[in-house]
Design an enzyme around this catalytic site. Structure first.
Site, mmCIF file in Angstrom:
data_model
loop_
_atom_site.group_PDB
_atom_site.id
_atom_site.type_symbol
_atom_site.label_atom_id
_atom_site.label_comp_id
_atom_site.label_asym_id
_atom_site.label_seq_id
_atom_site.Cartn_x
_atom_site.Cartn_y
_atom_site.Cartn_z
ATOM 1 N N ASN A 7 0.780 -1.182 0.008
ATOM 2 C CA ASN A 7 0.004 -0.059 0.061
ATOM 3 C C ASN A 7 0.865 1.043 -0.120
ATOM 4 O O ASN A 7 1.868 1.429 0.793
ATOM 5 C CB ASN A 7 -0.887 0.237 1.275
ATOM 6 C CG ASN A 7 -1.931 1.121 1.440
ATOM 7 O OD1 ASN A 7 -1.445 2.406 1.234
ATOM 8 N ND2 ASN A 7 -3.249 0.733 1.748
ATOM 9 N N ASP A 9 -0.029 4.575 0.002
ATOM 10 C CA ASP A 9 -0.967 5.619 0.221
ATOM 11 C C ASP A 9 0.034 6.719 1.092
ATOM 12 O O ASP A 9 -0.023 7.849 0.877
ATOM 13 C CB ASP A 9 -2.050 5.347 1.436
ATOM 14 C CG ASP A 9 -3.223 4.696 0.702
ATOM 15 O OD1 ASP A 9 -3.307 4.446 -0.338
ATOM 16 O OD2 ASP A 9 -4.081 4.006 1.696
ATOM 17 N N HIS A 10 0.958 6.285 2.002
ATOM 18 C CA HIS A 10 1.389 7.120 2.775
ATOM 19 C C HIS A 10 2.878 7.950 1.903
ATOM 20 O O HIS A 10 3.236 8.958 2.354
ATOM 21 C CB HIS A 10 1.861 6.620 4.092
ATOM 22 C CG HIS A 10 0.735 6.411 4.995
ATOM 23 N ND1 HIS A 10 -0.164 7.034 5.103
ATOM 24 C CD2 HIS A 10 0.278 5.149 5.496
ATOM 25 C CE1 HIS A 10 -1.331 6.720 5.887
ATOM 26 N NE2 HIS A 10 -0.948 5.517 5.912
ATOM 27 N N HIS A 43 -5.698 3.543 -1.382
ATOM 28 C CA HIS A 43 -7.024 3.818 -0.842
ATOM 29 C C HIS A 43 -7.419 5.404 -1.236
ATOM 30 O O HIS A 43 -6.714 6.283 -0.693
ATOM 31 C CB HIS A 43 -7.303 3.860 0.647
ATOM 32 C CG HIS A 43 -8.516 3.919 1.404
ATOM 33 N ND1 HIS A 43 -8.571 3.801 2.798
ATOM 34 C CD2 HIS A 43 -9.592 4.277 0.847
ATOM 35 C CE1 HIS A 43 -9.863 4.056 3.085
ATOM 36 N NE2 HIS A 43 -10.400 4.293 2.066
ATOM 37 N N ARG A 45 -9.661 7.897 -0.745
ATOM 38 C CA ARG A 45 -10.642 8.285 0.120
ATOM 39 C C ARG A 45 -11.610 9.289 -0.428
ATOM 40 O O ARG A 45 -11.228 10.295 -1.045
ATOM 41 C CB ARG A 45 -10.022 8.751 1.514
ATOM 42 C CG ARG A 45 -9.233 7.762 2.288
ATOM 43 C CD ARG A 45 -8.564 8.138 3.296
ATOM 44 N NE ARG A 45 -9.571 8.268 4.561
ATOM 45 C CZ ARG A 45 -9.702 7.287 5.521
ATOM 46 N NH1 ARG A 45 -8.912 6.540 5.568
ATOM 47 N NH2 ARG A 45 -10.854 7.380 6.296
ATOM 48 N N HIS A 50 -5.020 11.661 0.757
ATOM 49 C CA HIS A 50 -3.578 11.055 0.206
ATOM 50 C C HIS A 50 -3.655 10.951 -1.245
ATOM 51 O O HIS A 50 -3.251 11.693 -2.229
ATOM 52 C CB HIS A 50 -2.783 10.374 0.932
ATOM 53 C CG HIS A 50 -3.773 9.256 1.711
ATOM 54 N ND1 HIS A 50 -4.652 8.415 0.999
ATOM 55 C CD2 HIS A 50 -3.846 8.642 2.798
ATOM 56 C CE1 HIS A 50 -5.257 7.470 1.647
ATOM 57 N NE2 HIS A 50 -4.808 7.840 2.866
ATOM 58 N N GLU A 70 -8.696 0.151 -2.688
ATOM 59 C CA GLU A 70 -9.474 0.245 -1.361
ATOM 60 C C GLU A 70 -10.328 1.371 -1.851
ATOM 61 O O GLU A 70 -9.976 2.558 -1.797
ATOM 62 C CB GLU A 70 -8.793 0.606 -0.198
ATOM 63 C CG GLU A 70 -7.907 -0.854 0.296
ATOM 64 C CD GLU A 70 -7.262 -0.156 1.489
ATOM 65 O OE1 GLU A 70 -7.287 0.620 1.938
ATOM 66 O OE2 GLU A 70 -6.005 -1.081 1.619
ATOM 67 N N THR A 100 -7.078 6.332 10.069
ATOM 68 C CA THR A 100 -6.871 5.296 9.211
ATOM 69 C C THR A 100 -8.044 4.465 9.241
ATOM 70 O O THR A 100 -9.009 4.640 10.379
ATOM 71 C CB THR A 100 -5.683 4.495 9.351
ATOM 72 O OG1 THR A 100 -5.590 3.445 8.560
ATOM 73 C CG2 THR A 100 -5.540 3.962 10.945
ATOM 74 N N THR A 101 -8.385 3.514 8.626
ATOM 75 C CA THR A 101 -9.688 2.704 8.616
ATOM 76 C C THR A 101 -9.545 2.087 9.880
ATOM 77 O O THR A 101 -8.663 1.273 10.497
ATOM 78 C CB THR A 101 -9.465 1.448 7.463
ATOM 79 O OG1 THR A 101 -9.171 2.158 6.291
ATOM 80 C CG2 THR A 101 -10.798 0.821 7.448
ATOM 81 N N GLU A 151 -10.513 -9.505 3.596
ATOM 82 C CA GLU A 151 -9.252 -9.410 4.104
ATOM 83 C C GLU A 151 -9.574 -9.225 5.577
ATOM 84 O O GLU A 151 -10.501 -8.212 5.992
ATOM 85 C CB GLU A 151 -8.738 -8.009 3.471
ATOM 86 C CG GLU A 151 -7.426 -7.416 4.137
ATOM 87 C CD GLU A 151 -6.931 -6.054 3.679
ATOM 88 O OE1 GLU A 151 -7.133 -5.714 2.401
ATOM 89 O OE2 GLU A 151 -6.303 -5.410 4.354
ATOM 90 N N HIS A 191 -3.664 -4.733 7.853
ATOM 91 C CA HIS A 191 -3.821 -3.525 8.851
ATOM 92 C C HIS A 191 -2.841 -3.599 10.089
ATOM 93 O O HIS A 191 -3.124 -4.435 11.000
ATOM 94 C CB HIS A 191 -5.414 -3.408 9.166
ATOM 95 C CG HIS A 191 -5.600 -1.538 9.415
ATOM 96 N ND1 HIS A 191 -4.895 -1.052 10.539
ATOM 97 C CD2 HIS A 191 -6.094 -0.864 8.697
ATOM 98 C CE1 HIS A 191 -5.477 0.134 10.472
ATOM 99 N NE2 HIS A 191 -5.843 0.398 9.355
ATOM 100 N N GLY A 213 1.137 -1.166 4.478
ATOM 101 C CA GLY A 213 1.620 0.083 3.844
ATOM 102 C C GLY A 213 2.541 0.688 4.868
ATOM 103 O O GLY A 213 3.674 0.946 4.702
ATOM 104 N N HIS A 214 2.022 0.901 5.991
ATOM 105 C CA HIS A 214 2.520 1.945 6.907
ATOM 106 C C HIS A 214 3.991 1.479 7.313
ATOM 107 O O HIS A 214 5.120 2.441 7.276
ATOM 108 C CB HIS A 214 1.726 2.378 8.212
ATOM 109 C CG HIS A 214 2.226 3.383 9.102
ATOM 110 N ND1 HIS A 214 3.268 3.242 10.259
ATOM 111 C CD2 HIS A 214 2.113 4.769 9.014
ATOM 112 C CE1 HIS A 214 3.356 4.406 10.530
ATOM 113 N NE2 HIS A 214 2.859 5.220 9.761
#
Ligand code: PXP
Length: 239
Positions: A7, A9-10, A43, A45, A50, A70, A100-101, A151, A191, A213-214
């Site tokens: 992921n 995203d960041h 993702h 959003r 982001h 996502e 975050t989710t 997931e 996650h 991701g993170h």
């Protein structure tokens, strides 16, 4: 052998911190694939905090493995998915104010609406995954509404502080993975997974793919994206 979906995203979060055009999540995706990522996740959003539509469109053109989008199951997002056609959509709940989710989709409450979204996406040839807490009743509904994949939300396990909490949360993931497999759903997990917590999944062969991701983007700041993905890939290969 479980796969690794990265992921990015960041990378976009860092870009948006300055409101300029770098770093680019698209470049990060190329580096992640070069290092062995099996898929790229973003993702989009509602608040576009982001990832932007432009990123998803470019990624659709350049991703060589598979593109996983996502998104919430809103009409706006369904329209974008039908237009861009990612390989897979992961339906997630979305709250504007969350960092975050925060939890899996509540299929008990939103079954009819999510069923419609699943049908719409599948009719367009897009595989559908549902982000879900490790809860057996929820998983049974995911099967009933014809999702291709689930997931499992691993956040409660990854964030658990005490050993007992960790054990309890991990057992919920194990039970969820087993029931999902029994129902012939493809079972993914994601996650909060770090280079440390990934090791707990050793032997849990029901998990087909980890979405991370993170921790990878954080390590990439220090080691570079390719090395960060290679390190995680190696840990997954050793499970
Ligand atoms: N899976 C889902 C459904 C998510 O919403 C996220 C966070 O965007 C992830 C996986 C990745 O979580 P993390 O960034 O903590 O690895």
């Amino acid at each position: 052998m479980a796969q690794l979906a990265v992921n990015v995203d960041h990378v976009a979060t860092l870009r948006e911190a300055r409101g300029i055009n770098y770093p680019d999540p698209v470049g990060a995706a190329v580096a992640a694939e070069t290092a062995g990522a099996d898929g790229i996740v973003v993702h989009l959003r509602e608040d576009r905090r982001h990832i932007k539509e432009r990123d998803v469109r470019l990624l659709r053109k350049i991703v060589q493995t598979k593109l996983i989008l996502e998104m919430a199951s809103s009409n706006e997002m369904l329209g974008i998915a039908l237009d861009i056609k990612p390989d897979c959509v992961t339906l997630v709940p979305e709250k504007r104010e969350e960092l975050t989710t925060e939890g899996g989709l509540d299929l008990i409450t939103h079954q009819d609406h999510i069923r419609e979204a699943v049908t719409t996406l599948k009719n367009a040839g897009i595989a559908v995954c549902i982000f879900i807490d490790p809860d057996l009743d929820q998983i049974k509904i995911a099967h009933k509404i014809d999702a291709d994949m689930i997931e499992i939300h691993t956040g409660a396990f990854c964030d658990a502080v005490t050993k007992l909490q960790k054990q309890r949360e991990f057992l919920r993931i194990v039970d969820a993975a087993k029931i999902g497999t029994k129902l012939k759903l493809e079972v993914n997990a994601g996650h909060g997974i770090s280079y440390n917590t990934i090791k707990a999944f050793k032997g849990l062969t029901e998990i087909s793919e980890f979405s991370i991701g993170h921790s990878i983007v954080s390590r990439a700041i220090l080691t570079g994206m390719e090395q960060a993905v290679r390190d995680m890939k190696q840990l997954i290969l050793a499970l």
